[in-house]
Motif scaffolding. Structure first.
Motif, PDB file in Angstrom:
ATOM      1  N   ALA A 181       0.835  -1.207   0.000  1.00 30.02           N
ATOM      2  CA  ALA A 181       0.000   0.000   0.000  1.00 30.02           C
ATOM      3  C   ALA A 181       0.867   1.253   0.000  1.00 30.02           C
ATOM      4  O   ALA A 181       1.882   1.328   0.706  1.00 30.02           O
ATOM      5  CB  ALA A 181      -0.926  -0.018   1.215  1.00 30.02           C
ATOM      6  N   VAL A 182       0.467   2.197  -0.819  1.00 29.31           N
ATOM      7  CA  VAL A 182       1.185   3.466  -0.950  1.00 29.31           C
ATOM      8  C   VAL A 182       0.147   4.589  -1.018  1.00 29.31           C
ATOM      9  O   VAL A 182      -1.022   4.341  -1.292  1.00 29.31           O
ATOM     10  CB  VAL A 182       2.045   3.492  -2.243  1.00 29.31           C
ATOM     11  N   GLY A 183       0.593   5.800  -0.776  1.00 30.54           N
ATOM     12  CA  GLY A 183      -0.362   6.915  -0.900  1.00 30.54           C
ATOM     13  C   GLY A 183       0.143   8.160  -0.199  1.00 30.54           C
ATOM     14  O   GLY A 183       0.897   8.081   0.769  1.00 30.54           O
ATOM     15  N   GLU A 184      -0.300   9.307  -0.715  1.00 24.06           N
ATOM     16  CA  GLU A 184       0.180  10.585  -0.191  1.00 24.06           C
ATOM     17  C   GLU A 184      -0.740  11.141   0.891  1.00 24.06           C
ATOM     18  O   GLU A 184      -1.933  10.876   0.907  1.00 24.06           O
ATOM     19  CB  GLU A 184       0.314  11.593  -1.339  1.00 24.06           C
ATOM     20  N   LEU A 185      -0.166  11.951   1.763  1.00 15.47           N
ATOM     21  CA  LEU A 185      -0.943  12.691   2.765  1.00 15.47           C
ATOM     22  C   LEU A 185      -1.620  13.883   2.082  1.00 15.47           C
ATOM     23  O   LEU A 185      -1.191  14.301   1.000  1.00 15.47           O
ATOM     24  CB  LEU A 185      -0.004  13.227   3.859  1.00 15.47           C
ATOM     25  N   LEU A 186      -2.611  14.447   2.736  1.00  9.47           N
ATOM     26  CA  LEU A 186      -3.293  15.611   2.158  1.00  9.47           C
ATOM     27  C   LEU A 186      -2.307  16.759   1.913  1.00  9.47           C
ATOM     28  O   LEU A 186      -2.327  17.393   0.855  1.00  9.47           O
ATOM     29  CB  LEU A 186      -4.431  16.065   3.086  1.00  9.47           C
ATOM     30  N   ALA A 187      -1.414  16.977   2.880  1.00 10.90           N
ATOM     31  CA  ALA A 187      -0.443  18.074   2.737  1.00 10.90           C
ATOM     32  C   ALA A 187       0.454  17.838   1.530  1.00 10.90           C
ATOM     33  O   ALA A 187       0.843  18.791   0.842  1.00 10.90           O
ATOM     34  CB  ALA A 187       0.395  18.204   4.005  1.00 10.90           C
ATOM     35  N   GLU A 188       0.780  16.577   1.269  1.00 13.23           N
ATOM     36  CA  GLU A 188       1.629  16.256   0.120  1.00 13.23           C
ATOM     37  C   GLU A 188       0.869  16.499  -1.190  1.00 13.23           C
ATOM     38  O   GLU A 188       1.416  17.009  -2.161  1.00 13.23           O
ATOM     39  CB  GLU A 188       2.147  14.822   0.227  1.00 13.23           C
ATOM     40  N   ARG A 189      -0.413  16.140  -1.195  1.00 12.17           N
ATOM     41  CA  ARG A 189      -1.213  16.417  -2.402  1.00 12.17           C
ATOM     42  C   ARG A 189      -1.298  17.929  -2.627  1.00 12.17           C
ATOM     43  O   ARG A 189      -1.085  18.417  -3.726  1.00 12.17           O
ATOM     44  CB  ARG A 189      -2.623  15.804  -2.281  1.00 12.17           C
ATOM     45  N   ASP A 190      -1.591  18.654  -1.542  1.00  9.74           N
ATOM     46  CA  ASP A 190      -1.721  20.114  -1.667  1.00  9.74           C
ATOM     47  C   ASP A 190      -0.412  20.758  -2.119  1.00  9.74           C
ATOM     48  O   ASP A 190      -0.419  21.757  -2.826  1.00  9.74           O
ATOM     49  CB  ASP A 190      -2.189  20.725  -0.341  1.00  9.74           C
ATOM     50  N   ALA A 191       0.693  20.155  -1.709  1.00 11.95           N
ATOM     51  CA  ALA A 191       2.003  20.704  -2.094  1.00 11.95           C
ATOM     52  C   ALA A 191       2.406  20.268  -3.508  1.00 11.95           C
ATOM     53  O   ALA A 191       3.479  20.640  -3.992  1.00 11.95           O
ATOM     54  CB  ALA A 191       3.059  20.282  -1.088  1.00 11.95           C
ATOM     55  N   GLY A 192       1.573  19.446  -4.145  1.00 10.04           N
ATOM     56  CA  GLY A 192       1.871  19.017  -5.513  1.00 10.04           C
ATOM     57  C   GLY A 192       2.916  17.913  -5.594  1.00 10.04           C
ATOM     58  O   GLY A 192       3.509  17.687  -6.646  1.00 10.04           O
ATOM     59  N   THR A 193       3.132  17.189  -4.481  1.00 12.37           N
ATOM     60  CA  THR A 193       4.189  16.165  -4.484  1.00 12.37           C
ATOM     61  C   THR A 193       3.638  14.738  -4.534  1.00 12.37           C
ATOM     62  O   THR A 193       4.371  13.781  -4.285  1.00 12.37           O
ATOM     63  CB  THR A 193       5.101  16.306  -3.247  1.00 12.37           C
ATOM     64  N   THR A 194       2.349  14.597  -4.883  1.00 15.65           N
ATOM     65  CA  THR A 194       1.734  13.265  -4.884  1.00 15.65           C
ATOM     66  C   THR A 194       2.540  12.238  -5.684  1.00 15.65           C
ATOM     67  O   THR A 194       2.874  11.160  -5.159  1.00 15.65           O
ATOM     68  CB  THR A 194       0.300  13.343  -5.465  1.00 15.65           C
ATOM     69  N   LEU A 195       2.847  12.564  -6.922  1.00 15.83           N
ATOM     70  CA  LEU A 195       3.497  11.572  -7.779  1.00 15.83           C
ATOM     71  C   LEU A 195       4.893  11.224  -7.261  1.00 15.83           C
ATOM     72  O   LEU A 195       5.318  10.070  -7.300  1.00 15.83           O
ATOM     73  CB  LEU A 195       3.553  12.059  -9.240  1.00 15.83           C
TER      74      LEU A 195
END
Ligand code: PGA
Length: 253
Positions: free
Chosen positions: A127-141
């Motif tokens: 399992a993998v996945g970004e935190l909300l802060a990471e998505r908001d910071a544009g670092t999801t990928l």
């Protein structure tokens, strides 16, 4: 060959012995003969053997939610991959976000578990996945590719065929907030191209990538219709056989 959908129920730290057996039996009753996809339930460690007995003879497989990377010895509180095999597990979930963010597991530890589980014959759901802060910071990928790369470091091609990646944006887990099919598909496609770079396109086309995060009967169909979404890792909704069956129904052609 098209990828077979794979729906797994992650029961997390829920149920007691009686409820676990009852839920497993209800899942068998509703889904035990389903041929079109792979289905697994992942109860807490202490109920694995009872759940394995309850699903025996059906098409429902059993998975665990974690394991350790040593065979045996002085590792108080840990459970080995061999022990999981011994009680009837086919799968183990590793790197779940609750283990990463509540317990503090890091990529290196998760990678050791992945390697051990595969070499001891368990199929892995990483399992993998970004935190909300990471998505908001544009670092999801960036975050997700690091987790996939580090988590599978040293895994050879033959063993990689026994790995399922579960993309679970942390902000969508247990929150009722699902990623839109477009948001999920974008990350799934990126994971598949990363897998192609690491393992070649042929294998990358075979590896299943599940989506997880507030999947339920009402949203399963549109998520599972996305070209790179090959199943679901289901938390809350897997605790009700009816709802879980509704998710499976959403994946039927
Ligand atoms: P959820 O959990 O379906 O309750 O959001 C998914 C998971 O954590 O695997």
């Amino acid at each position: 060959m098209p990828r077979r959908l794979f729906i797994a129920g992650n029961w997390k730290m829920n149920t007691n012995a009686a409820e676990a057996v009852k839920l497993a039996k209800a899942v068998v009753e509703k889904l035990g003969k389903v041929q079109e996809m792979d289905i697994a339930v992942c109860p807490p460690f202490v109920y694995l053997a009872q759940v394995a007995a309850a699903v025996a003879g059906s098409r429902i497989a059993v998975g665990a939610q974690n394991c350790f990377y040593e065979n045996n010895g002085a590792f108080t509180g840990e459970i080995s991959a061999a022990m999981l095999k011994d009680v009837g597990c086919r799968y183990v979930i590793l790197g779940h976000s609750e283990r990463r963010h509540v317990i503090g597991e890091m990529d290196e530890l998760i990678n050791r578990k992945v390697l051990k589980a595969l070499s001891d014959g368990l199929d892995v759901i990483l399992a993998v996945g970004e935190l909300l802060a990471e998505r908001d910071a544009g670092t999801t990928l960036e975050v997700v590719s690091r987790q996939v790369k580090r988590g599978t470091e040293g895994v050879g091609k033959a063993e990689m065929a026994r790995v399922t990646i579960a993309y679970e944006p942390v902000w969508a887990i247990g929150t009722g907030r699902t990623a839109t099919p477009q948001q999920a598909q974008e990350v799934h496609a990126m994971i598949r191209s990363l897998l192609a770079a690491l393992y070649g396109n042929e294998l990358a086309q075979q590896i299943r990538i599940q989506y997880g995060g507030s999947v339920k009967a009402s949203n399963a169909k549109e998520l599972l219709a996305c070209p790179d979404i090959d199943g679901a890792l289901v938390g809350g909704a897997s605790l009700k056989a009816e709802e879980f069956a509704g998710i499976v129904a959403g994946g039927m052609k």
